[in-house]
Design a protein around this motif. Structure first.
Motif, PDB file in Angstrom:
ATOM      1  N   HIS A   1      -6.988  -5.648  -5.440  1.00  0.00           N
ATOM      2  CA  HIS A   1      -6.064  -4.731  -4.473  1.00  0.00           C
ATOM      3  C   HIS A   1      -6.790  -4.264  -3.563  1.00  0.00           C
ATOM      4  CE1 HIS A   1      -3.148  -4.903  -7.756  1.00  0.00           C
ATOM      5  NE2 HIS A   1      -4.047  -4.558  -8.657  1.00  0.00           N
TER       6      HIS A   1
ATOM      7  N   ARG B   1      -7.822   1.383   0.007  1.00  0.00           N
ATOM      8  CA  ARG B   1      -6.829   2.478   0.541  1.00  0.00           C
ATOM      9  C   ARG B   1      -7.276   2.496   1.991  1.00  0.00           C
ATOM     10  NH1 ARG B   1      -5.972   7.347  -2.345  1.00  0.00           N
ATOM     11  NH2 ARG B   1      -7.985   7.117  -3.246  1.00  0.00           N
ATOM     12  N   GLY B   2      -6.367   2.224   2.903  1.00  0.00           N
ATOM     13  CA  GLY B   2      -6.287   2.277   4.425  1.00  0.00           C
ATOM     14  C   GLY B   2      -6.856   1.059   4.971  1.00  0.00           C
TER      15      GLY B   2
ATOM     16  N   ASP C   1       1.969  -4.989  -1.075  1.00  0.00           N
ATOM     17  CA  ASP C   1       1.426  -3.537  -1.437  1.00  0.00           C
ATOM     18  C   ASP C   1       1.294  -2.609  -0.241  1.00  0.00           C
ATOM     19  OD1 ASP C   1       1.300  -4.415  -4.124  1.00  0.00           O
ATOM     20  OD2 ASP C   1      -1.117  -4.653  -3.931  1.00  0.00           O
TER      21      ASP C   1
ATOM     22  N   GLU D   1       3.232   1.039  -0.282  1.00  0.00           N
ATOM     23  CA  GLU D   1       2.312   2.159  -0.174  1.00  0.00           C
ATOM     24  C   GLU D   1       2.627   2.776   1.001  1.00  0.00           C
ATOM     25  OE1 GLU D   1      -1.569   0.423  -0.791  1.00  0.00           O
ATOM     26  OE2 GLU D   1      -0.849  -0.231  -2.734  1.00  0.00           O
ATOM     27  N   THR D   2       2.826   2.305   2.302  1.00  0.00           N
ATOM     28  CA  THR D   2       3.013   2.932   3.373  1.00  0.00           C
ATOM     29  C   THR D   2       4.626   3.257   3.742  1.00  0.00           C
ATOM     30  OG1 THR D   2       3.439   1.036   4.720  1.00  0.00           O
ATOM     31  CG2 THR D   2       1.097   2.029   4.722  1.00  0.00           C
TER      32      THR D   2
ATOM     33  N   ARG E   1      -4.401  -2.056 -11.470  1.00  0.00           N
ATOM     34  CA  ARG E   1      -4.716  -1.163 -10.339  1.00  0.00           C
ATOM     35  C   ARG E   1      -5.437   0.061 -10.991  1.00  0.00           C
ATOM     36  NH1 ARG E   1      -2.045  -1.630  -5.731  1.00  0.00           N
ATOM     37  NH2 ARG E   1      -2.091   0.404  -5.175  1.00  0.00           N
TER      38      ARG E   1
ATOM     39  N   ASP F   1     -11.679   2.099  -4.036  1.00  0.00           N
ATOM     40  CA  ASP F   1     -10.836   3.319  -3.783  1.00  0.00           C
ATOM     41  C   ASP F   1      -9.417   2.624  -3.168  1.00  0.00           C
ATOM     42  OD1 ASP F   1      -9.885   5.438  -2.421  1.00  0.00           O
ATOM     43  OD2 ASP F   1     -10.910   5.060  -0.694  1.00  0.00           O
ATOM     44  N   ILE F   2      -8.670   2.393  -4.369  1.00  0.00           N
ATOM     45  CA  ILE F   2      -7.295   1.799  -3.851  1.00  0.00           C
ATOM     46  C   ILE F   2      -6.020   2.863  -3.792  1.00  0.00           C
ATOM     47  CG2 ILE F   2      -7.868  -0.340  -4.644  1.00  0.00           C
ATOM     48  CD1 ILE F   2      -6.428   0.033  -7.396  1.00  0.00           C
ATOM     49  N   HIS F   3      -4.939   2.664  -3.455  1.00  0.00           N
ATOM     50  CA  HIS F   3      -3.708   3.613  -3.452  1.00  0.00           C
ATOM     51  C   HIS F   3      -3.397   3.848  -4.819  1.00  0.00           C
ATOM     52  CE1 HIS F   3       0.340   4.972  -2.649  1.00  0.00           C
ATOM     53  NE2 HIS F   3      -0.191   5.650  -1.630  1.00  0.00           N
TER      54      HIS F   3
ATOM     55  N   ARG G   1      -2.363   7.310 -11.395  1.00  0.00           N
ATOM     56  CA  ARG G   1      -3.297   8.559 -11.336  1.00  0.00           C
ATOM     57  C   ARG G   1      -3.626   9.240 -12.804  1.00  0.00           C
ATOM     58  NH1 ARG G   1      -5.187  10.142  -6.534  1.00  0.00           N
ATOM     59  NH2 ARG G   1      -5.654  12.399  -7.089  1.00  0.00           N
TER      60      ARG G   1
END
Length: 185
Positions: free
Chosen positions: A15, A18-19, A70, A74-75, A105, A114-116, A122
């Protein structure tokens, strides 16, 4: 709740972080000197079936198709064809993104990538980290929260685990009592 199964190691997708947008350089839809792509294919009107088919054909060959999908989810990108799906085809996924629970994930996050993560993912990370005995500092780093917040999350995880064990014990006891009752009858 949307669940996915664990994927064999040989077929795993890493994956995107993040960003991270570096995956876009590998996208099949990128135009260069040797490969011309009409960007209009990816923003067709609903009745432009030829453009939709052309875009989906290109997406089906794309090495970063999953990263593209993804990123769109995610966005909150609801426009155009992304990851091989039209706006209408992604609509259900967008509506259910908060409840997505993809254990690949979760495993990557626990491993330190560091993935969304969605809210459901979570929660699964917290439980997995607690069950694996990871220190609060590590959980804080994974979820990008304070150490104090990670301590609170672990206290809640301990309570949830204890309550889960009590419920299971109670169910086993009831099942045993029901079995005794049937034998006596």
């Amino acid at each position: 709740m949307h669940h996915t199964t664990n994927i064999p190691v040989s077929h795993r997708y890493r994956h995107r972080l993040r960003g991270d947008q570096t995956w876009q350089a590998d996208a099949a839809c990128q135009t260069n000197d040797h490969h011309q792509v009409d960007p209009e294919w990816f923003f067709p009107d609903p009745d432009e079936t030829g453009k939709i088919a052309a875009a989906k054909t290109l997406c089906n060959q794309c090495p970063v198709r999953r990263a593209c999908l993804d990123a769109a989810l995610e966005t909150g990108d609801t426009f155009g064809i992304r990851g091989g799906l039209t706006e209408e085809e992604r609509q259900h996924l967008h509506q259910n993104i908060a409840t997505r629970l993809d254990y690949s994930r979760v495993n990557e996050a626990v491993a330190g990538r560091d993935i969304h993560l969605t809210k459901a993912e979570r929660r699964a990370v917290i439980r997995a980290a607690y069950q694996q005995g990871l220190p609060e500092e590590r959980l804080a780093w994974i979820l990008q929260v304070t150490y104090e917040h990670a301590q609170k999350l672990y206290r809640a995880a301990r309570r949830a685990e204890r309550n889960r064990e009590l419920r299971q014990k109670k169910l086993r006891s009831k099942a045993a009592q029901a079995g005794d009752f049937r034998r006596a009858a």
